[in-house]
Design an enzyme around this catalytic site. Structure first.
Site, PDB file in Angstrom:
ATOM      1  N   CYS A  79      33.132  43.516  53.544  1.00  6.76           N
ATOM      2  CA  CYS A  79      32.908  44.234  52.294  1.00  6.76           C
ATOM      3  C   CYS A  79      34.247  44.804  51.844  1.00  6.76           C
ATOM      4  CB  CYS A  79      31.836  45.301  52.472  1.00  6.76           C
ATOM      5  SG  CYS A  79      32.255  46.545  53.721  1.00  6.76           S
ATOM      6  N   GLN A  80      34.228  45.936  51.189  1.00 10.70           N
ATOM      7  CA  GLN A  80      35.477  46.524  50.703  1.00 10.70           C
ATOM      8  C   GLN A  80      36.183  47.339  51.791  1.00 10.70           C
ATOM      9  OE1 GLN A  80      36.785  45.884  47.667  1.00 10.70           O
ATOM     10  NE2 GLN A  80      38.603  47.090  48.106  1.00 10.70           N
TER      11      GLN A  80
END
Length: 115
Positions: A79-80
């Site tokens: 993800c981020q």
């Protein structure tokens, strides 16, 4: 983060260069559209459980990609910053994906060191 197999950037680079990694970007479509790791398939974490339980033909139709197999060795979620990737990896492991791993450095590290 206990209970989840993780992967470091150095190993990810090797797996990607040898074509032995399957990357799943679990960020939102908007986040992924702004940039992702080359070759990653975007399946937002909110859709992941349903996606991993789809019939292969339905998965292919929706995501234009082959559905991951339970026996895939390096099914890597990111993800981020790491939290959604961690939860995605736990979910995949619970569904029987033995090779599910979390890229804990996430897109933030990739962008900083590879971007």
């Amino acid at each position: 983060m206990a209970g989840v197999s993780t992967i470091l950037l150095s190993e990810l680079r090797l797996l990607l260069s040898s074509g032995r990694a399957r990357l799943i970007d679990v960020r939102s479509r908007e986040e992924a559209a702004a940039g992702t790791i080359p070759g990653a398939l975007n399946i937002p974490v909110s859709e992941l459980e349903g996606a991993l339980q789809m019939e292969p033909a339905a998965f292919q139709a929706l995501y234009s990609a082959e559905k991951p197999k339970l026996e895939d060795e390096n099914l890597i979620f990111f993800c981020q910053m790491g939290k959604r990737g961690f939860h995605a990896t736990k979910l995949a492991q619970r569904l029987g994906y033995r090779g599910a791993r979390n890229y804990a450095g996430a897109y933030r590290e990739w962008l900083e060191k590879e971007g």
